[in-house]
Scaffold this active site. Structure first.
Site, PDB file in Angstrom:
ATOM      1  N   ASP A 144      -7.963  20.049  32.746  1.00 22.88           N
ATOM      2  CA  ASP A 144      -6.654  19.635  31.989  1.00 22.88           C
ATOM      3  C   ASP A 144      -6.048  21.461  30.953  1.00 22.88           C
ATOM      4  O   ASP A 144      -5.490  21.299  30.305  1.00 22.88           O
ATOM      5  CB  ASP A 144      -6.405  18.506  31.185  1.00 22.88           C
ATOM      6  N   ARG A 156      -5.420  17.627  44.074  1.00 29.42           N
ATOM      7  CA  ARG A 156      -5.823  16.143  44.782  1.00 29.42           C
ATOM      8  C   ARG A 156      -4.407  15.653  44.400  1.00 29.42           C
ATOM      9  O   ARG A 156      -3.452  16.435  43.007  1.00 29.42           O
ATOM     10  CB  ARG A 156      -6.908  15.893  43.972  1.00 29.42           C
ATOM     11  N   ASP A 184      -8.292  19.799  37.513  1.00 32.55           N
ATOM     12  CA  ASP A 184      -7.052  19.167  37.619  1.00 32.55           C
ATOM     13  C   ASP A 184      -7.288  20.370  36.288  1.00 32.55           C
ATOM     14  O   ASP A 184      -5.277  19.732  35.945  1.00 32.55           O
ATOM     15  CB  ASP A 184      -7.028  17.848  37.133  1.00 32.55           C
ATOM     16  N   GLN A 212     -10.659  15.812  29.368  1.00 29.04           N
ATOM     17  CA  GLN A 212      -8.944  16.230  28.977  1.00 29.04           C
ATOM     18  C   GLN A 212      -8.643  17.144  27.609  1.00 29.04           C
ATOM     19  O   GLN A 212      -9.143  16.008  26.773  1.00 29.04           O
ATOM     20  CB  GLN A 212      -7.596  15.439  28.977  1.00 29.04           C
TER      21      GLN A 212
END
Length: 448
Positions: free
Chosen positions: A266, A354, A287, A243
């Site tokens: 991220d 997701r 993500d 991240q």
């Protein structure tokens, strides 16, 4: 406030730098939570039911983000280590969200658009966004030709200004290697760059480097009414450091126009509140558009990159309560492989999203999905988690990756065929755009 008091006593009990880093996030987040709850009951602050639901949603998101900092570092036993952390504040906020939800239905007050921006954008801000040469209050330039050499110095000076009117900081062309924090007292700040790839703010914090996801952001903004135009926000930690956020926004009624967000995992943290992105580019792997804001991305380019683990997920929306008015709406945009993914896209699986949290909510509408999108469309987070409670929708998308014939068969997945259902996720309804966006002068489409 009682929970916050307990939290303050915890600092000296932290055993490691990482525990201290997670605790420090919680201190900031609890303070922000109290601020948002106070706004819903302060008689001097205008607060519609939709405002209240937004600020209560943010308050609950803040408490989840506090916990997430410990989880970033694998500290799963924080309640047993720090019993002071266990409280019923989240439960009380959930109850309040449930009580208030009847009055906060956006679709009752459909928003209108002016010149392509939601109406919450004030006319003066619209001019700033559309003008070819807006007037700046101060100039940042590395060569010393402006008022400041760093963005952070200009932000520090802005804290001392009188009043809270729109304050424009022109950040001239150049690469600014710094982490910028625009706190909650700094309202109506505008960062005006010289264009994508010209004005670049870059950093390299990451979870593997010892930051929480929350604090890894190169630029973090909490002060309401923030606007950015013509800037590249970058995090260069790289794909292997996990991240690593380029930009985090928890600024209510914030607008990003003609900006680029570059990272891997991220990249763009749409943390909380109401946000609007127009004509932006977002690059990443895992993500890379995530968080729990009520956010619309309109006319944007989404560029999945080549991921180390051969799997990309565009979104991970973080709604934890069914009454939060949050979600990610991607409208009239384009999803296509970044240059480094193109030659190998056949060996990489790329999904639309997701479910990071139980009530994860994301829709793609009238968006061009290139052939890189996996036919299943969406990927599970972990086993059956959230598959019945999430809300994922697709409406009138085009392109080689848009066929819904082989999409997931989850209870929470919807092929939206009704324009009136889809319109709930357009800016007019979803972020009450007509009440605030017109003032920023960013073009926007209110409806589908």
């Amino acid at each position: 406030m009682h929970a916050q008091n307990n939290l303050h006593q915890l600092g000296p009990k932290c055993r490691t730098d990482r525990e201290k880093a997670a605790w420090s996030d919680c201190v900031d987040l609890y303070e922000e939570t109290i601020h948002r709850i106070n706004n819903t009951v302060d008689p001097t602050i205008k607060c519609t039911p939709a405002d209240a639901q937004t600020w209560l949603s943010t308050a609950l998101t803040n408490l989840e983000t506090c916990k997430a900092g410990f989880l970033d570092f694998g500290i799963k036993d924080y309640y047993s280590v720090f019993p002071m952390m266990s409280n019923n504040v989240s439960l009380l906020l959930s109850n309040t969200l449930a009580l208030n939800k009847g009055g906060s239905n956006y679709s009752k007050s459909s928003t209108s658009y002016k010149e392509g921006f939601p109406s919450w954008v004030r006319p003066g801000d619209r001019k700033l966004l559309q003008s070819s040469n807006p007037q700046a209050n101060v100039v940042v330039a590395q060569d010393g030709s402006g008022n400041f050499r760093t963005v952070s110095a200009a932000i520090a000076a802005a804290e001392k200004r009188s009043g809270s009117g729109r304050y424009v900081i022109h950040v001239k062309q150049g690469t600014y290697n710094e982490n910028v924090d625009i706190g909650k007292k700094l309202k109506n700040i505008m960062l005006l760059g010289d264009g994508i790839g010209k004005t670049i703010i870059t950093g390299s914090r990451s979870v593997d480097g010892g930051s929480t996801t929350f604090k890894s952001a190169t630029v973090a903004v909490v002060g309401d009414g923030f606007i950015a135009r013509g800037i590249t926000f970058r995090n260069t930690a790289g794909a292997k450091n996990h991240q690593a956020v380029a930009l985090r926004s928890g600024s209510d009624l914030s607008v990003f126009y003609q900006c680029s967000f570059e990272g891997y995992q991220d990249t763009l943290y749409v943390h909380s509140q109401r946000q609007f992105y127009r004509d932006c580019d977002i690059y990443g792997t895992v993500d890379f558009i995530f968080g729990n804001a009520a956010v619309v991305l309109q006319n944007c380019n989404i560029y999945p990159r080549n991921p180390p683990n051969k799997t990309n997920t565009l979104t991970a929306q973080g709604r934890t309560d069914p009454n939060q008015n949050t979600g990610i709406s991607i409208h009239n945009s384009r999803v296509t492989a970044a240059p480094d993914l193109r030659p190998v896209q056949g060996s990489v699986k790329t999904y639309l999203g997701r479910p990071w949290q139980k009530y994860s909510r994301t829709v793609f509408m009238k968006t061009s999905l290139d052939s890189l999108i996996n036919p299943a469309g969406w990927m599970p987070w972990s086993g059956n988690f959230a598959l019945d409670t999430l809300y994922y929708g697709e409406y009138a998308n085009t392109g080689a990756g848009s066929s819904t014939a082989n999409r997931v068969k989850w209870k929470g997945y919807h092929v939206i065929t009704s324009a009136s259902v889809a319109a709930q996720f357009a800016p007019g309804n979803f972020i009450a755009a007509n009440s605030w966006l017109p003032a920023t002068n960013v073009p926007f489409t209110s409806g589908l």
